[in-house]
Design an enzyme around this catalytic site. Structure first.
Site, PDB file in Angstrom:
ATOM      1  N   ASN A  51       0.837  -1.214   0.000  1.00 19.62           N
ATOM      2  CA  ASN A  51       0.000   0.000   0.000  1.00 19.62           C
ATOM      3  C   ASN A  51       0.868   1.258   0.000  1.00 19.62           C
ATOM      4  OD1 ASN A  51      -2.580   1.193  -0.037  1.00 19.62           O
ATOM      5  ND2 ASN A  51      -2.432   1.654   2.140  1.00 19.62           N
ATOM      6  N   ASP A  95       7.997  -8.952   3.306  1.00 23.38           N
ATOM      7  CA  ASP A  95       6.748  -9.061   4.048  1.00 23.38           C
ATOM      8  C   ASP A  95       7.134  -9.349   5.493  1.00 23.38           C
ATOM      9  OD1 ASP A  95       4.249 -10.130   5.127  1.00 23.38           O
ATOM     10  OD2 ASP A  95       3.598 -10.005   3.032  1.00 23.38           O
ATOM     11  N   SER A 149      -4.998   1.976  17.557  1.00 24.64           N
ATOM     12  CA  SER A 149      -5.996   2.881  16.984  1.00 24.64           C
ATOM     13  C   SER A 149      -7.073   3.200  18.011  1.00 24.64           C
ATOM     14  CB  SER A 149      -6.633   2.174  15.784  1.00 24.64           C
ATOM     15  OG  SER A 149      -7.802   2.845  15.398  1.00 24.64           O
ATOM     16  N   ALA A 150      -7.666   4.381  17.863  1.00 22.84           N
ATOM     17  CA  ALA A 150      -8.795   4.766  18.713  1.00 22.84           C
ATOM     18  C   ALA A 150      -9.965   3.799  18.540  1.00 22.84           C
ATOM     19  CB  ALA A 150      -9.241   6.180  18.364  1.00 22.84           C
ATOM     20  N   TYR A 152     -10.759  -5.248  11.283  1.00 21.31           N
ATOM     21  CA  TYR A 152      -9.578  -4.384  11.412  1.00 21.31           C
ATOM     22  C   TYR A 152      -9.394  -3.976  12.878  1.00 21.31           C
ATOM     23  CZ  TYR A 152      -6.894  -0.093  11.671  1.00 21.31           C
ATOM     24  OH  TYR A 152      -5.984   0.860  12.062  1.00 21.31           O
ATOM     25  N   LYS A 178      -6.377  -4.863  16.032  1.00 15.89           N
ATOM     26  CA  LYS A 178      -5.645  -3.929  16.904  1.00 15.89           C
ATOM     27  C   LYS A 178      -5.803  -4.340  18.367  1.00 15.89           C
ATOM     28  CE  LYS A 178      -3.952  -1.404  13.679  1.00 15.89           C
ATOM     29  NZ  LYS A 178      -2.533  -1.528  13.358  1.00 15.89           N
ATOM     30  N   TYR A 234      -3.795   5.919  17.815  1.00 12.72           N
ATOM     31  CA  TYR A 234      -3.923   7.113  16.975  1.00 12.72           C
ATOM     32  C   TYR A 234      -5.380   7.482  16.824  1.00 12.72           C
ATOM     33  CZ  TYR A 234       0.452   5.055  15.118  1.00 12.72           C
ATOM     34  OH  TYR A 234       1.666   4.468  14.960  1.00 12.72           O
ATOM     35  N   ASN A 288     -10.875   6.309   1.577  1.00 11.88           N
ATOM     36  CA  ASN A 288     -11.784   5.927   2.663  1.00 11.88           C
ATOM     37  C   ASN A 288     -11.837   7.001   3.729  1.00 11.88           C
ATOM     38  OD1 ASN A 288     -12.463   3.229   1.861  1.00 11.88           O
ATOM     39  ND2 ASN A 288     -10.342   2.680   2.305  1.00 11.88           N
ATOM     40  N   PRO A 332     -22.752   1.862   8.336  1.00  5.66           N
ATOM     41  CA  PRO A 332     -22.899   0.993   9.492  1.00  5.66           C
ATOM     42  C   PRO A 332     -21.568   0.903  10.240  1.00  5.66           C
ATOM     43  CG  PRO A 332     -23.349  -0.194   7.421  1.00  5.66           C
ATOM     44  CD  PRO A 332     -23.005   1.208   7.063  1.00  5.66           C
TER      45      PRO A 332
HETATM   46  N1  NAD Z   1      -4.099   6.167   8.965  1.00  9.45           N
HETATM   47  C1  NAD Z   1      -4.957   6.035   9.978  1.00  9.45           C
HETATM   48  O1  NAD Z   1      -6.002   6.678  10.007  1.00  9.45           O
HETATM   49  C2  NAD Z   1      -4.619   5.102  11.127  1.00  9.45           C
HETATM   50  C3  NAD Z   1      -5.333   5.245  12.336  1.00  9.45           C
HETATM   51  C4  NAD Z   1      -5.042   4.380  13.380  1.00  9.45           C
HETATM   52  C5  NAD Z   1      -4.073   3.401  13.236  1.00  9.45           C
HETATM   53  N2  NAD Z   1      -3.416   3.285  12.053  1.00  9.45           N
HETATM   54  C6  NAD Z   1      -2.394   2.229  11.922  1.00  9.45           C
HETATM   55  O2  NAD Z   1      -1.147   2.827  11.683  1.00  9.45           O
HETATM   56  C7  NAD Z   1      -0.345   1.983  10.838  1.00  9.45           C
HETATM   57  C8  NAD Z   1       0.137   2.786   9.657  1.00  9.45           C
HETATM   58  O3  NAD Z   1      -0.985   3.330   8.980  1.00  9.45           O
HETATM   59  P1  NAD Z   1      -0.838   4.175   7.636  1.00  9.45           P
HETATM   60  O4  NAD Z   1      -1.992   5.088   7.581  1.00  9.45           O
HETATM   61  O5  NAD Z   1       0.530   4.713   7.526  1.00  9.45           O
HETATM   62  O6  NAD Z   1      -1.068   3.018   6.579  1.00  9.45           O
HETATM   63  P2  NAD Z   1      -0.338   2.748   5.188  1.00  9.45           P
HETATM   64  O7  NAD Z   1      -1.120   1.706   4.480  1.00  9.45           O
HETATM   65  O8  NAD Z   1      -0.067   4.028   4.493  1.00  9.45           O
HETATM   66  O9  NAD Z   1       1.061   2.152   5.686  1.00  9.45           O
HETATM   67  C9  NAD Z   1       1.201   0.808   6.061  1.00  9.45           C
HETATM   68  C10 NAD Z   1       2.381   0.246   5.326  1.00  9.45           C
HETATM   69  O10 NAD Z   1       2.581  -1.113   5.706  1.00  9.45           O
HETATM   70  C11 NAD Z   1       2.887  -1.876   4.553  1.00  9.45           C
HETATM   71  N3  NAD Z   1       2.521  -3.264   4.876  1.00  9.45           N
HETATM   72  C12 NAD Z   1       1.299  -3.761   5.146  1.00  9.45           C
HETATM   73  N4  NAD Z   1       1.398  -5.074   5.457  1.00  9.45           N
HETATM   74  C13 NAD Z   1       2.710  -5.404   5.380  1.00  9.45           C
HETATM   75  C14 NAD Z   1       3.453  -6.593   5.583  1.00  9.45           C
HETATM   76  N5  NAD Z   1       2.864  -7.744   5.941  1.00  9.45           N
HETATM   77  N6  NAD Z   1       4.809  -6.572   5.404  1.00  9.45           N
HETATM   78  C15 NAD Z   1       5.424  -5.408   5.055  1.00  9.45           C
HETATM   79  N7  NAD Z   1       4.783  -4.260   4.846  1.00  9.45           N
HETATM   80  C16 NAD Z   1       3.438  -4.253   5.004  1.00  9.45           C
HETATM   81  C17 NAD Z   1       2.133  -1.226   3.412  1.00  9.45           C
HETATM   82  O11 NAD Z   1       2.726  -1.456   2.146  1.00  9.45           O
HETATM   83  C18 NAD Z   1       2.210   0.258   3.800  1.00  9.45           C
HETATM   84  O12 NAD Z   1       3.339   0.887   3.227  1.00  9.45           O
HETATM   85  C19 NAD Z   1      -1.229   0.802  10.445  1.00  9.45           C
HETATM   86  O13 NAD Z   1      -0.932  -0.268  11.307  1.00  9.45           O
HETATM   87  C20 NAD Z   1      -2.633   1.322  10.721  1.00  9.45           C
HETATM   88  O14 NAD Z   1      -3.523   0.300  11.034  1.00  9.45           O
HETATM   89  C21 NAD Z   1      -3.644   4.124  11.001  1.00  9.45           C
END
Ligand code: NAD
Length: 334
Positions: A35, A58, A124-125, A148, A152, A176, A197, A290
């Protein structure tokens, strides 16, 4: 101090790499680019002037992870890598449970094996479920409405249990709220995969003409104007929260909300965007989604008290920086 940043080419991870380097840390990045884009690592290098070892792996792959631990002398891990789309998690629960939970287990076990005692986890919140606002770290967690959110809560539990059994292993669980905005350079920011999203990238894509009208989900919540309330926090403030958690070197399990403590409605955010950019955002009201809750904002006293961390950037700065990245991305970076 050398920190492994998993998911370091993603939205929050890339900004945290910059905050870490600014604070004098070195970083090693691991990401499978599921991603995110490889160019982000070049942009982080350009912004910081530092070379950054990057591994396209990975992090559910134990061998690949251990290879990094063997090669680099690490002092800590910040684990961002995860799948994060709530709707997708309902359609593909097993993918979400597998990716988010196995990666956390593999990394925590590698830390124990290689004697790395600092682990910071992206929570996450969402884990608060439908508790009363503001959400406080001491609240009992309520069931979340999607896989999801469950990943967490489960990862938090796993890390607490591992830390309890291994007293030298310190864990920060950072919850967060809603990260928005982008680095002030305009070179890195949130790059949604398909239609956004999240609200802010949706607004910026409407502003630039990639999306038609903004869809506002629900206008009869019991809030100031009927639209949902969230706690938007600038992604660079959030990134600096990770540095604060690492440098505090507190032992055991520490849980911190990272938000501003201010609730902002969808319409208030739209207005703040219009005021800071001069661009009108057309919108339409549609049914609520929902599982969405009326209000979600943080009690931020614990992070202020124990980490000395407070979010400094205001709503206008968040809007301005998000918009700068959107324009730049469309014209220069894509
Ligand atoms: N963005 C938000 O609103 C938010 C809120 C609360 C928590 N989070 C958490 O914070 C973290 C980062 O979020 P973000 O917004 O930067 O997301 P993002 O998708 O931009 O970054 C996540 C990264 O992890 C990589 N990734 C996913 N699975 C992987 C795997 N198995 N091996 C290696 N790389 C992998 C993806 O390629 C991506 O670059 C996530 O764990 C997310 O759940 C995000």
């Amino acid at each position: 101090m050398n920190i492994l940043v998993t998911g370091g080419t993603g939205y929050i991870g890339s900004h945290t790499c910059i905050a870490l380097i600014d604070a004098g840390y070195s970083v090693v990045v691991a990401d499978n680019l599921s991603n995110s884009k490889r160019e982000t690592i070049e942009n982080i290098k350009y912004i910081t002037g530092q070379d950054i070892p990057f591994y396209e792996i990975d992090v559910t792959d134990k061998q690949a992870v251990e290879c990094i631990f063997r090669k680099h002398k690490l002092n800590g891990v910040i684990h961002f890598a995860g799948l994060k789309a709530v709707g997708e998690s309902i359609k593909k629960p097993s993918t979400y449970y597998e990716n988010n939970i196995i990666s956390t287990l593999v990394l925590a076990k590698a830390c124990l094996k290689f004697g790395i005692n600092q682990f910071v986890f992206s929570s996450s919140a969402t884990v608060y479920g439908e508790n009363e606002v503001p959400f406080v770290e001491t609240m009992d967690l309520l069931p979340t409405t999607n896989p999801y959110g469950e990943t967490k809560s489960i990862c938090e539990r796993i890390l607490k249990d591992i830390a309890q059994a291994n007293p030298s292993f310190s864990v920060s669980l950072l919850r967060y709220f809603n990260p928005v905005g982008a680095h002030e350079s305009g070179l890195i920011g949130e790059i949604p995969n398909g239609p956004p999203n999240n609200l802010m990238p949706y607004i910026t894509q409407v502003a630039i003409g990639k999306q038609g009208k903004l869809k506002i989900f629900g206008n009869d919540y019991p809030t100031i104007d009927g639209t949902g309330i969230r706690d938007y926090v600038h992604v660079m403030d959030l990134a600096e929260g990770h540095v604060a958690a690492l440098t505090s070197k507190r032992e055991g399990v520490q849980i911190y909300n990272l938000g501003t403590g201010q609730g902002t409605s969808v319409l208030q955010l739209v207005r703040a965007f219009e005021e800071s950019t001069g661009i009108k955002i057309s919108y339409e009201m549609v049914d609520c989604r929902p599982g969405d809750i009326a209000a979600c904002y943080a009690d931020v006293q614990k992070a202020r008290r124990e980490l000395g961390w407070v979010a400094k950037r205001d709503l206008k700065t968040m809007c301005r920086d998000a918009w700068r990245f959107e324009r730049n991305y469309d014209q220069v970076l894509k």
